[in-house]
Design a protein around this motif. Structure first.
Motif, PDB file in Angstrom:
ATOM      1  N   MET A 157       9.170  -2.450  37.317  1.00  0.00           N
ATOM      2  CA  MET A 157      10.515  -2.259  36.782  1.00  0.00           C
ATOM      3  C   MET A 157      10.482  -2.284  35.251  1.00  0.00           C
ATOM      4  O   MET A 157      11.146  -1.476  34.601  1.00  0.00           O
ATOM      5  N   SER A 158       9.698  -3.168  34.680  1.00  0.00           N
ATOM      6  CA  SER A 158       9.568  -3.210  33.221  1.00  0.00           C
ATOM      7  C   SER A 158       8.984  -1.907  32.685  1.00  0.00           C
ATOM      8  O   SER A 158       9.438  -1.383  31.659  1.00  0.00           O
ATOM      9  N   LEU A 159       7.991  -1.365  33.380  1.00  0.00           N
ATOM     10  CA  LEU A 159       7.413  -0.089  32.980  1.00  0.00           C
ATOM     11  C   LEU A 159       8.473   1.015  33.030  1.00  0.00           C
ATOM     12  O   LEU A 159       8.585   1.820  32.101  1.00  0.00           O
ATOM     13  N   ALA A 160       9.256   1.048  34.097  1.00  0.00           N
ATOM     14  CA  ALA A 160      10.319   2.055  34.228  1.00  0.00           C
ATOM     15  C   ALA A 160      11.320   1.930  33.081  1.00  0.00           C
ATOM     16  O   ALA A 160      11.753   2.939  32.500  1.00  0.00           O
ATOM     17  N   GLU A 161      11.685   0.712  32.744  1.00  0.00           N
ATOM     18  CA  GLU A 161      12.652   0.502  31.653  1.00  0.00           C
ATOM     19  C   GLU A 161      12.067   0.911  30.305  1.00  0.00           C
ATOM     20  O   GLU A 161      12.767   1.501  29.475  1.00  0.00           O
ATOM     21  N   GLU A 162      10.786   0.639  30.088  1.00  0.00           N
ATOM     22  CA  GLU A 162      10.144   1.045  28.833  1.00  0.00           C
ATOM     23  C   GLU A 162      10.057   2.565  28.734  1.00  0.00           C
ATOM     24  O   GLU A 162      10.266   3.137  27.658  1.00  0.00           O
ATOM     25  N   LEU A 163       9.759   3.229  29.844  1.00  0.00           N
ATOM     26  CA  LEU A 163       9.714   4.696  29.839  1.00  0.00           C
ATOM     27  C   LEU A 163      11.098   5.284  29.551  1.00  0.00           C
ATOM     28  O   LEU A 163      11.222   6.249  28.789  1.00  0.00           O
ATOM     29  N   ALA A 164      12.128   4.697  30.125  1.00  0.00           N
ATOM     30  CA  ALA A 164      13.488   5.175  29.865  1.00  0.00           C
ATOM     31  C   ALA A 164      13.857   4.974  28.398  1.00  0.00           C
ATOM     32  O   ALA A 164      14.492   5.848  27.787  1.00  0.00           O
ATOM     33  N   TRP A 165      13.453   3.846  27.831  1.00  0.00           N
ATOM     34  CA  TRP A 165      13.722   3.588  26.415  1.00  0.00           C
ATOM     35  C   TRP A 165      13.041   4.655  25.556  1.00  0.00           C
ATOM     36  O   TRP A 165      13.634   5.184  24.610  1.00  0.00           O
ATOM     37  N   THR A 166      11.798   4.995  25.891  1.00  0.00           N
ATOM     38  CA  THR A 166      11.081   6.034  25.150  1.00  0.00           C
ATOM     39  C   THR A 166      11.799   7.371  25.273  1.00  0.00           C
ATOM     40  O   THR A 166      12.002   8.073  24.276  1.00  0.00           O
ATOM     41  N   CYS A 167      12.210   7.723  26.484  1.00  0.00           N
ATOM     42  CA  CYS A 167      12.923   8.997  26.686  1.00  0.00           C
ATOM     43  C   CYS A 167      14.234   9.020  25.918  1.00  0.00           C
ATOM     44  O   CYS A 167      14.594  10.037  25.308  1.00  0.00           O
ATOM     45  N   TYR A 168      14.965   7.920  25.940  1.00  0.00           N
ATOM     46  CA  TYR A 168      16.217   7.854  25.179  1.00  0.00           C
ATOM     47  C   TYR A 168      15.929   8.041  23.688  1.00  0.00           C
ATOM     48  O   TYR A 168      16.678   8.724  22.982  1.00  0.00           O
ATOM     49  N   ASN A 169      14.860   7.462  23.215  1.00  0.00           N
ATOM     50  CA  ASN A 169      14.521   7.594  21.800  1.00  0.00           C
ATOM     51  C   ASN A 169      14.093   9.002  21.422  1.00  0.00           C
ATOM     52  O   ASN A 169      14.191   9.376  20.257  1.00  0.00           O
ATOM     53  N   PHE A 170      13.642   9.805  22.391  1.00  0.00           N
ATOM     54  CA  PHE A 170      13.429  11.219  22.109  1.00  0.00           C
ATOM     55  C   PHE A 170      14.735  11.822  21.605  1.00  0.00           C
ATOM     56  O   PHE A 170      14.751  12.607  20.662  1.00  0.00           O
ATOM     57  N   TYR A 171      15.837  11.467  22.255  1.00  0.00           N
ATOM     58  CA  TYR A 171      17.146  11.973  21.862  1.00  0.00           C
ATOM     59  C   TYR A 171      17.554  11.438  20.492  1.00  0.00           C
ATOM     60  O   TYR A 171      18.058  12.162  19.644  1.00  0.00           O
ATOM     61  N   GLN A 172      17.346  10.173  20.286  1.00  0.00           N
ATOM     62  CA  GLN A 172      17.792   9.546  19.040  1.00  0.00           C
ATOM     63  C   GLN A 172      16.966   9.948  17.823  1.00  0.00           C
ATOM     64  O   GLN A 172      17.395   9.742  16.696  1.00  0.00           O
ATOM     65  N   SER A 173      15.813  10.547  18.044  1.00  0.00           N
ATOM     66  CA  SER A 173      14.901  10.858  16.944  1.00  0.00           C
ATOM     67  C   SER A 173      15.226  12.155  16.205  1.00  0.00           C
ATOM     68  O   SER A 173      14.573  12.476  15.216  1.00  0.00           O
ATOM     69  N   THR A 174      16.221  12.910  16.676  1.00  0.00           N
ATOM     70  CA  THR A 174      16.519  14.198  16.044  1.00  0.00           C
ATOM     71  C   THR A 174      17.905  14.179  15.409  1.00  0.00           C
ATOM     72  O   THR A 174      18.767  13.382  15.799  1.00  0.00           O
ATOM     73  N   PRO A 175      18.153  15.057  14.452  1.00  0.00           N
ATOM     74  CA  PRO A 175      19.480  15.118  13.821  1.00  0.00           C
ATOM     75  C   PRO A 175      20.612  15.428  14.809  1.00  0.00           C
ATOM     76  O   PRO A 175      21.731  14.954  14.632  1.00  0.00           O
ATOM     77  N   THR A 176      20.317  16.207  15.868  1.00  0.00           N
ATOM     78  CA  THR A 176      21.358  16.557  16.842  1.00  0.00           C
ATOM     79  C   THR A 176      21.533  15.490  17.919  1.00  0.00           C
ATOM     80  O   THR A 176      22.455  15.549  18.711  1.00  0.00           O
ATOM     81  N   LYS A 177      20.619  14.530  17.960  1.00  0.00           N
ATOM     82  CA  LYS A 177      20.588  13.484  18.998  1.00  0.00           C
ATOM     83  C   LYS A 177      20.315  14.088  20.381  1.00  0.00           C
ATOM     84  O   LYS A 177      20.646  13.502  21.407  1.00  0.00           O
ATOM     85  N   LEU A 178      19.700  15.279  20.410  1.00  0.00           N
ATOM     86  CA  LEU A 178      19.226  15.890  21.644  1.00  0.00           C
ATOM     87  C   LEU A 178      17.713  15.990  21.573  1.00  0.00           C
ATOM     88  O   LEU A 178      17.143  16.289  20.520  1.00  0.00           O
ATOM     89  N   ALA A 179      17.064  15.728  22.694  1.00  0.00           N
ATOM     90  CA  ALA A 179      15.599  15.689  22.735  1.00  0.00           C
ATOM     91  C   ALA A 179      15.001  17.085  22.733  1.00  0.00           C
ATOM     92  O   ALA A 179      15.563  18.017  23.300  1.00  0.00           O
ATOM     93  N   GLY A 180      13.828  17.192  22.135  1.00  0.00           N
ATOM     94  CA  GLY A 180      13.043  18.406  22.237  1.00  0.00           C
ATOM     95  C   GLY A 180      12.373  18.464  23.612  1.00  0.00           C
ATOM     96  O   GLY A 180      12.433  17.521  24.399  1.00  0.00           O
ATOM     97  N   GLU A 181      11.720  19.558  23.868  1.00  0.00           N
ATOM     98  CA  GLU A 181      11.068  19.770  25.167  1.00  0.00           C
ATOM     99  C   GLU A 181       9.880  18.834  25.372  1.00  0.00           C
ATOM    100  O   GLU A 181       9.622  18.401  26.478  1.00  0.00           O
ATOM    101  N   ASN A 182       9.135  18.548  24.310  1.00  0.00           N
ATOM    102  CA  ASN A 182       8.033  17.599  24.422  1.00  0.00           C
ATOM    103  C   ASN A 182       7.814  16.911  23.083  1.00  0.00           C
ATOM    104  O   ASN A 182       8.366  17.320  22.061  1.00  0.00           O
ATOM    105  N   TYR A 183       7.003  15.862  23.113  1.00  0.00           N
ATOM    106  CA  TYR A 183       6.767  15.038  21.926  1.00  0.00           C
ATOM    107  C   TYR A 183       5.284  14.747  21.787  1.00  0.00           C
ATOM    108  O   TYR A 183       4.542  14.731  22.772  1.00  0.00           O
ATOM    109  N   PHE A 184       4.882  14.476  20.550  1.00  0.00           N
ATOM    110  CA  PHE A 184       3.515  14.072  20.259  1.00  0.00           C
ATOM    111  C   PHE A 184       3.513  12.608  19.846  1.00  0.00           C
ATOM    112  O   PHE A 184       4.413  12.151  19.137  1.00  0.00           O
TER     113      PHE A 184
END
Length: 186
Positions: free
Chosen positions: A18-45
């Motif tokens: 469950m902790s792993l799932a929550e950490e993965l969700a946090w990472t995915c959410y931060n994909f969104y937060q990392s851009t000026p539009t607050k929408l995630a790109g297709e992939n990340y490095f």
């Protein structure tokens, strides 16, 4: 899926998954937060010792992150997942909404729109956002599963199947489909 599967283990392993799932969700959410539009790109490095960076910069309104937020909300009751879902919805409203629907972005950094709304945006992305803010009694996870296109399928065990006789055929078993249980909390 990791969060859903975590219940099949003992307490220590269950919490680890469950902790792993929550950490993965946090990472995915931060994909969104990392851009000026607050929408995630297709992939990340990911580069050692550096912040993640957008790889492919388009967004075609995919459902996977909000699907994960929905499951985590239902499994944990943590309102953070609703907050994150609301922020993602607001970003879609601000950057992807047009008069006739929603379109993807050619670039999540500039906000340049494409000219297509993918069918899965309505069928999956918006459905999971709706369910993220619905009571758990709406399509409860102990009675329903979702297929890969977010269509709910009722869970029917072999013990719940009733034999149905037809004079022209051998006896067959068909699942009993009952009404939705009302007043269920969870």
């Amino acid at each position: 899926m990791i969060a859903l599967g975590s219940s099949g283990y003992g307490p220590d392993d269950s919490q680890k998954f469950m902790s792993l799932a929550e950490e993965l969700a946090w990472t995915c959410y931060n994909f969104y937060q990392s851009t000026p539009t607050k929408l995630a790109g297709e992939n990340y490095f990911f580069h050692s010792g550096e912040d993640m960076s957008v790889g492919t910069s388009w967004n075609i309104l995919r459902p996977e992150t909000v699907e994960s937020l929905f499951y985590l909300w239902r499994l944990t009751g943590n309102k953070t997942y609703q907050d994150w879902g609301w922020n993602i919805f607001q970003a879609f409203e601000k950057n992807s909404r047009i008069e006739s629907g929603y379109v993807g972005l050619k670039d999540v950094n500039t906000g340049v729109k494409d000219n297509m709304m993918q069918s899965f945006f309505l069928v999956e992305t918006l459905k999971y956002l709706y369910l993220l803010f619905s009571p758990s009694s709406v399509i409860p996870l102990d009675e329903w599963v979702f297929n890969t296109e977010a269509h709910p399928l009722r869970i029917v065990t072999r013990n719940e199947a009733e034999p149905v006789k037809n004079s022209n055929e051998k006896q067959k078993s068909f699942p009993r489909i009952g009404g939705r249980k009302e007043g269920r909390s969870g």
